[in-house]
Design a protein around this motif. Structure first.
Motif, PDB file in Angstrom:
ATOM      1  N   TRP A  94      61.383  58.549  37.028  1.00  0.00           N
ATOM      2  CA  TRP A  94      60.851  57.598  36.056  1.00  0.00           C
ATOM      3  C   TRP A  94      61.936  57.333  34.994  1.00  0.00           C
ATOM      4  O   TRP A  94      63.083  57.124  35.371  1.00  0.00           O
ATOM      5  N   VAL A  95      61.610  57.371  33.700  1.00  0.00           N
ATOM      6  CA  VAL A  95      62.667  57.430  32.683  1.00  0.00           C
ATOM      7  C   VAL A  95      62.205  58.487  31.697  1.00  0.00           C
ATOM      8  O   VAL A  95      61.320  58.235  30.881  1.00  0.00           O
ATOM      9  N   GLN A  96      62.745  59.685  31.821  1.00  0.00           N
ATOM     10  CA  GLN A  96      62.236  60.763  30.977  1.00  0.00           C
ATOM     11  C   GLN A  96      63.362  61.557  30.357  1.00  0.00           C
ATOM     12  O   GLN A  96      64.280  61.989  31.051  1.00  0.00           O
ATOM     13  N   GLY A 152      54.983  56.665  21.785  1.00  0.00           N
ATOM     14  CA  GLY A 152      55.883  56.230  22.844  1.00  0.00           C
ATOM     15  C   GLY A 152      56.071  54.729  22.790  1.00  0.00           C
ATOM     16  O   GLY A 152      55.453  54.035  21.964  1.00  0.00           O
ATOM     17  N   ALA A 153      56.907  54.217  23.687  1.00  0.00           N
ATOM     18  CA  ALA A 153      57.187  52.782  23.668  1.00  0.00           C
ATOM     19  C   ALA A 153      55.933  51.963  23.989  1.00  0.00           C
ATOM     20  O   ALA A 153      55.804  50.830  23.535  1.00  0.00           O
ATOM     21  N   SER A 154      55.000  52.521  24.763  1.00  0.00           N
ATOM     22  CA  SER A 154      53.751  51.789  25.024  1.00  0.00           C
ATOM     23  C   SER A 154      53.044  51.478  23.710  1.00  0.00           C
ATOM     24  O   SER A 154      52.611  50.343  23.477  1.00  0.00           O
ATOM     25  N   MET A 155      52.931  52.490  22.848  1.00  0.00           N
ATOM     26  CA  MET A 155      52.287  52.282  21.550  1.00  0.00           C
ATOM     27  C   MET A 155      53.148  51.401  20.643  1.00  0.00           C
ATOM     28  O   MET A 155      52.626  50.601  19.868  1.00  0.00           O
ATOM     29  N   ALA A 156      54.464  51.553  20.743  1.00  0.00           N
ATOM     30  CA  ALA A 156      55.356  50.734  19.910  1.00  0.00           C
ATOM     31  C   ALA A 156      55.238  49.269  20.319  1.00  0.00           C
ATOM     32  O   ALA A 156      55.214  48.365  19.473  1.00  0.00           O
ATOM     33  N   ASN A 157      55.126  49.014  21.631  1.00  0.00           N
ATOM     34  CA  ASN A 157      54.977  47.628  22.098  1.00  0.00           C
ATOM     35  C   ASN A 157      53.665  47.019  21.618  1.00  0.00           C
ATOM     36  O   ASN A 157      53.651  45.899  21.099  1.00  0.00           O
ATOM     37  N   ILE A 158      52.573  47.739  21.759  1.00  0.00           N
ATOM     38  CA  ILE A 158      51.290  47.137  21.358  1.00  0.00           C
ATOM     39  C   ILE A 158      51.236  46.958  19.839  1.00  0.00           C
ATOM     40  O   ILE A 158      50.697  45.962  19.349  1.00  0.00           O
ATOM     41  N   ALA A 248      65.326  44.951  27.076  1.00  0.00           N
ATOM     42  CA  ALA A 248      66.650  45.553  26.952  1.00  0.00           C
ATOM     43  C   ALA A 248      66.605  46.794  27.825  1.00  0.00           C
ATOM     44  O   ALA A 248      66.293  47.884  27.373  1.00  0.00           O
ATOM     45  N   GLY A 249      66.855  46.610  29.118  1.00  0.00           N
ATOM     46  CA  GLY A 249      66.755  47.729  30.062  1.00  0.00           C
ATOM     47  C   GLY A 249      65.407  47.732  30.758  1.00  0.00           C
ATOM     48  O   GLY A 249      64.447  48.289  30.239  1.00  0.00           O
ATOM     49  N   THR A 250      65.310  47.082  31.924  1.00  0.00           N
ATOM     50  CA  THR A 250      64.037  47.105  32.650  1.00  0.00           C
ATOM     51  C   THR A 250      63.867  48.460  33.322  1.00  0.00           C
ATOM     52  O   THR A 250      64.837  49.147  33.632  1.00  0.00           O
ATOM     53  N   VAL A 251      62.599  48.783  33.563  1.00  0.00           N
ATOM     54  CA  VAL A 251      62.309  50.122  34.071  1.00  0.00           C
ATOM     55  C   VAL A 251      62.823  50.313  35.498  1.00  0.00           C
ATOM     56  O   VAL A 251      63.270  51.399  35.861  1.00  0.00           O
ATOM     57  N   ASN A 252      62.816  49.272  36.308  1.00  0.00           N
ATOM     58  CA  ASN A 252      63.269  49.435  37.693  1.00  0.00           C
ATOM     59  C   ASN A 252      64.777  49.588  37.817  1.00  0.00           C
ATOM     60  O   ASN A 252      65.258  50.463  38.526  1.00  0.00           O
ATOM     61  N   GLY A 277      62.775  47.675  24.286  1.00  0.00           N
ATOM     62  CA  GLY A 277      64.058  48.355  24.523  1.00  0.00           C
ATOM     63  C   GLY A 277      63.842  49.832  24.757  1.00  0.00           C
ATOM     64  O   GLY A 277      64.674  50.649  24.336  1.00  0.00           O
ATOM     65  N   ALA A 278      62.758  50.168  25.422  1.00  0.00           N
ATOM     66  CA  ALA A 278      62.310  51.566  25.550  1.00  0.00           C
ATOM     67  C   ALA A 278      63.482  52.553  25.635  1.00  0.00           C
ATOM     68  O   ALA A 278      63.630  53.422  24.792  1.00  0.00           O
ATOM     69  N   PHE A 279      64.323  52.387  26.641  1.00  0.00           N
ATOM     70  CA  PHE A 279      65.529  53.234  26.660  1.00  0.00           C
ATOM     71  C   PHE A 279      66.778  52.404  26.396  1.00  0.00           C
ATOM     72  O   PHE A 279      67.664  52.803  25.648  1.00  0.00           O
ATOM     73  N   GLY A 280      66.810  51.158  26.976  1.00  0.00           N
ATOM     74  CA  GLY A 280      68.044  50.376  26.975  1.00  0.00           C
ATOM     75  C   GLY A 280      68.542  49.972  25.599  1.00  0.00           C
ATOM     76  O   GLY A 280      69.746  49.749  25.418  1.00  0.00           O
ATOM     77  N   PHE A 304      61.282  50.923  20.850  1.00  0.00           N
ATOM     78  CA  PHE A 304      62.168  51.805  21.635  1.00  0.00           C
ATOM     79  C   PHE A 304      61.755  53.267  21.467  1.00  0.00           C
ATOM     80  O   PHE A 304      61.166  53.659  20.474  1.00  0.00           O
ATOM     81  N   ASP A 305      62.080  54.014  22.502  1.00  0.00           N
ATOM     82  CA  ASP A 305      61.730  55.428  22.540  1.00  0.00           C
ATOM     83  C   ASP A 305      62.835  56.280  21.951  1.00  0.00           C
ATOM     84  O   ASP A 305      64.021  55.995  22.149  1.00  0.00           O
ATOM     85  N   LEU A 306      62.451  57.340  21.278  1.00  0.00           N
ATOM     86  CA  LEU A 306      63.435  58.353  20.900  1.00  0.00           C
ATOM     87  C   LEU A 306      63.393  59.514  21.889  1.00  0.00           C
ATOM     88  O   LEU A 306      64.333  60.294  21.981  1.00  0.00           O
ATOM     89  N   HIS A 307      62.291  59.600  22.652  1.00  0.00           N
ATOM     90  CA  HIS A 307      62.187  60.717  23.610  1.00  0.00           C
ATOM     91  C   HIS A 307      62.836  60.398  24.967  1.00  0.00           C
ATOM     92  O   HIS A 307      62.839  61.245  25.843  1.00  0.00           O
ATOM     93  N   LYS A 308      63.376  59.205  25.118  1.00  0.00           N
ATOM     94  CA  LYS A 308      64.094  58.913  26.360  1.00  0.00           C
ATOM     95  C   LYS A 308      65.603  59.076  26.130  1.00  0.00           C
ATOM     96  O   LYS A 308      66.141  60.145  26.310  1.00  0.00           O
ATOM     97  N   TRP A 309      66.244  58.016  25.641  1.00  0.00           N
ATOM     98  CA  TRP A 309      67.710  58.072  25.597  1.00  0.00           C
ATOM     99  C   TRP A 309      68.276  58.624  24.292  1.00  0.00           C
ATOM    100  O   TRP A 309      69.469  58.595  24.079  1.00  0.00           O
TER     101      TRP A 309
END
Ligand SMILES: *Cc1c(COP(=O)(O)O)cnc(C)c1O
Length: 496
Positions: A94-96, A152-158, A248-252, A277-280, A304-309
């Motif tokens: 995934w992206v973890q 997480g980015a899900s909550m940041a997006n919404i 900014a960085g697709t998951v696939n 921009g979850a990770f990218g 964007f996530d801080l727990h990913k990149w």
């Protein structure tokens, strides 16, 4: 003197009766966890759970307590050996993110102080605010932008999309609801956009058909001409486009949508420009990505996530919003029990719940604050660059291999590949590669995950791992070759 016989009343608390025992157990835990993390590369990347272990988790609600030493023994026996493994150097599923030892200790400190970081005059509120300010600096957002740390980015997006929706056309959607609007609000994103964006759209009343999925090019970037044509035809039909979500960085595949062109279209049609921009988004730290990601700093909002990149321990992400009043107007509500006072505990910074959905919030800012101080941004820059160059190295190994082939361009930190032989059709190759992935997991060799690209099942490595080395990728390639060849020989999967 009060002579009431209070001494006969036994009052309980949840504190330990034997503090020395608790302290000793705490020291033991720290020692064990430091050993665990220090030697993690010697462990399998994953281990299947025996039935006995799964059955242990069927135990019914405990009526009475048990000694803490026993509980910890159960943790060691039933939980620790069957961890997910994203702390392991060969985890790329995934992206973890990986987390760090100091991040874990920071969580212990945060949990010991246990502040509810929403309201009040206390240092954790200032740490939380400082971390949000650092996030703005990291992403080139202006000082007067606002932001909030979420899970997480899900909550940041919404969070961002709620602000975008409520801000639309300055009508009072918050008061009157979407039904007060004539016409259909529409949001645009590429077909490669993360599912959490669609979920968010559904939750904020747009419906999944309020999300226009724009097709992508060979590099999985949004076709911007199609975006513009779609906006035009939707406008002509009397619909209400209000927002474009760029990746900014697709998951696939880690691809970056054409940011500058999307930003220009948003400007032209007065649409909210949101970036997932979850990770990218973190690649912005590298001069190599500066040009491509510069428009991030122009976005109306960025998740964007801080727990990913940033490798911070779970969970923590950030939502930044350029227009502070749009952000505040989307969420602020001040009931009398949350009233601010001039002095004392209930004074101080503005309550954080005025900027998001959550009221109670933990002290997740502390692990970010300590980690950034421990390493400095330059170290993160080096590690992000290292992850990308490891992926390029993996791509070379794949190209030099006998049976493996790349299935998508390596644009950032994601590599999609598969085992291939000429006389197998797509269905059989899909099965073969699925088998290889499951064997990699079961044998504890490595933990990549998968993607399906144009109907083809591929093995996918997403590298946000600060523990990986080049040798780990060499081991992956070698194992894929061996496992794939073995499966073919065992004729589990036969040519047509
Ligand atoms: C991981 C991811 C998300 C969701 O983030 P969470 O932190 O898991 O909620 C959203 N978008 C992209 C591109 C992602 O990679």
């Amino acid at each position: 003197m009060d002579t009431k016989a209070t001494s006969s009343i036994v009052e309980k608390s949840l504190d330990p009766q034997d503090w020395d025992e608790m302290r000793a157990l705490g020291h033991q835990m720290v020692d064990d966890m430091m050993d665990y993390l220090q030697t993690i590369s010697q462990q399998p990347s994953w281990k299947p759970m025996p039935l006995e272990v799964k059955e242990f988790f069927e135990e019914r609600l405990p009526e009475s307590g048990q000694p803490i030493a026993e509980i910890y023994r159960d943790f060691q026996h039933y939980i620790l050996p069957y961890n997910k493994g994203n702390v392991h150097p060969r985890f790329w599923a995934w992206v973890q993110g990986t987390g760090t030892p100091l991040g874990a200790l920071a969580d212990f400190l945060a949990s010991s102080l246990n502040p509810n970081v929403t309201i009040g005059e206390h240092a954790p509120m200032y740490v939380d605010r400082q971390v949000v300010n650092w996030c703005k600096q990291l992403m080139g957002f202006p000082e007067n932008a606002t932001g909030i740390l979420v899970s997480g980015a899900s909550m940041a997006n919404i969070t961002a999309l709620i602000a975008a929706r409520n801000h639309f056309d300055k009508r009072n959607i918050r008061k009157h609801g979407l039904q007060s609007i004539e016409g259909k609000l529409l949001m645009y994103c590429s077909s490669e956009t993360h599912s959490c964006v669609q979920k968010a759209a559904e939750a904020i009343g747009l419906g999944s058909d309020g999300v226009r999925k724009v097709s992508v090019d060979a590099d999985y970037r949004m076709n911007v001409d199609e975006l513009e044509a779609q906006i035009k035809s939707d406008l002509a039909a009397g619909n209400l486009p209000f927002c474009v979500v760029a990746n900014a960085g697709t998951v696939n595949t880690g691809s970056i949508d054409p940011m500058a062109r999307i930003a220009a279209i948003c400007k032209e049609y007065s649409l909210w420009f949101h970036v997932d921009g979850a990770f990218g988004a973190l690649a912005k730290l590298l001069p190599e990505y500066e040009t491509e990601l510069a428009p991030l700093a122009e976005a109306d909002s960025l998740a964007f996530d801080l727990h990913k990149w940033m490798y911070i321990n779970y969970e923590v992400a950030c939502c930044l919003i350029r227009d502070a009043s749009a952000h505040r107007e989307a969420f602020a509500i001040v009931p009398n029990y949350l009233m601010s006072h001039d002095r004392g505990l209930a004074s101080g910074l503005e309550p954080v719940n005025n900027y998001g959905m959550e009221l109670s919030r933990g002290f997740k800012a502390l692990k970010v604050w300590m980690s950034i101080k421990e390493h400095g941004i330059n170290t993160y820059r080096d590690l992000i660059r290292q992850n990308i160059s490891q992926c390029q190295y993996l791509a070379e190994l794949i190209q030099d291999s006998t049976h493996l082939e790349l299935k998508a361009p390596v644009l950032m930190n994601i590599v999609c590949f598969r085992f291939t032989v000429s006389d197998l059709d797509t269905g059989k190759l899909n099965n073969l590669n699925k088998e290889i992935l499951m064997h990699l997991h079961e044998q504890g060799i490595a933990s990549p995950s998968n993607a399906v690209l144009n109907g083809e099942y591929v093995i996918r490595v997403a590298n946000t791992n600060h523990r990986s080395t080049r040798a780990d990728f060499e081991a992956l390639v070698q194992a894929c070759e061996e496992i794939g060849s073995k499966i073919l020989k065992s004729s589990q999967i036969k040519p047509a």
